[in-house]
Design a protein around this motif. Structure first.
Motif, PDB file in Angstrom:
ATOM      1  N   ILE A  56      22.274  23.134  66.731  1.00  0.00           N
ATOM      2  CA  ILE A  56      20.994  22.959  67.416  1.00  0.00           C
ATOM      3  C   ILE A  56      21.042  23.658  68.770  1.00  0.00           C
ATOM      4  O   ILE A  56      20.108  24.357  69.145  1.00  0.00           O
ATOM      5  N   GLY A  57      22.148  23.500  69.513  1.00  0.00           N
ATOM      6  CA  GLY A  57      22.288  24.151  70.812  1.00  0.00           C
ATOM      7  C   GLY A  57      22.257  25.655  70.694  1.00  0.00           C
ATOM      8  O   GLY A  57      21.692  26.353  71.529  1.00  0.00           O
ATOM      9  N   THR A  58      22.894  26.176  69.632  1.00  0.00           N
ATOM     10  CA  THR A  58      22.906  27.615  69.400  1.00  0.00           C
ATOM     11  C   THR A  58      21.499  28.129  69.147  1.00  0.00           C
ATOM     12  O   THR A  58      21.079  29.148  69.703  1.00  0.00           O
ATOM     13  N   THR A  59      20.745  27.432  68.309  1.00  0.00           N
ATOM     14  CA  THR A  59      19.377  27.841  68.001  1.00  0.00           C
ATOM     15  C   THR A  59      18.509  27.796  69.249  1.00  0.00           C
ATOM     16  O   THR A  59      17.734  28.725  69.501  1.00  0.00           O
ATOM     17  N   LEU A  60      18.630  26.738  70.029  1.00  0.00           N
ATOM     18  CA  LEU A  60      17.842  26.611  71.250  1.00  0.00           C
ATOM     19  C   LEU A  60      18.202  27.709  72.248  1.00  0.00           C
ATOM     20  O   LEU A  60      17.314  28.311  72.865  1.00  0.00           O
TER      21      LEU A  60
END
Length: 127
Positions: free
Chosen positions: A2-6
């Motif tokens: 999720i952090g990577t996508t954000l």
């Protein structure tokens, strides 16, 4: 993940902001070309306006198509494309003092933030 996508989306947003900023710059250079006497200077200014328009539209398109999804090709394409656009601007316009550092650094700062965020997303994704 999720952090990577954000992080990738934030980087893409910075590239879009860079592109929008350069759309305005292209319009300003085009307007400047209209005020000068016809000749080589006007032709070169029109050419520069076209290049700014191309870089802006390409950067926005790559950001929305690939950087938004953390694509490897988009990472390299925008990283190189925007570097080709901004490094000569820094070397030949900002450093000699033809434009004040502020607001002249807005574009390079947006580029640095975009590249930093997309780099963080790419390297986290690869790990």
């Amino acid at each position: 993940m999720i952090g990577t996508t954000l992080t990738a989306k934030i980087g893409a947003a910075f590239y879009v902001l860079w592109g929008v900023f350069h759309l305005f710059a292209a319009r300003a250079v085009y307007s400047l070309a209209q005020t000068n006497a016809p000749g080589m200077v006007q032709g070169r200014l029109l050419q520069d306006a076209f290049y700014l328009l191309f870089f802006a539209c390409s950067g926005i398109a790559i950001a929305l198509i690939s950087n938004w999804r953390n694509g490897r090709q988009g990472y390299w394409m925008n990283g190189v494309l925007i570097a080709i656009a901004d490094i000569p601007f820094i070397l030949f316009v900002l450093i000699p003092g033809y434009l004040p550092w502020w607001p002249g650094l807005i574009g390079p700062i947006l580029w640095a933030l975009a590249f930093l965020c997309t780099s963080m997303a790419r390297f986290r994704h690869a790990a």
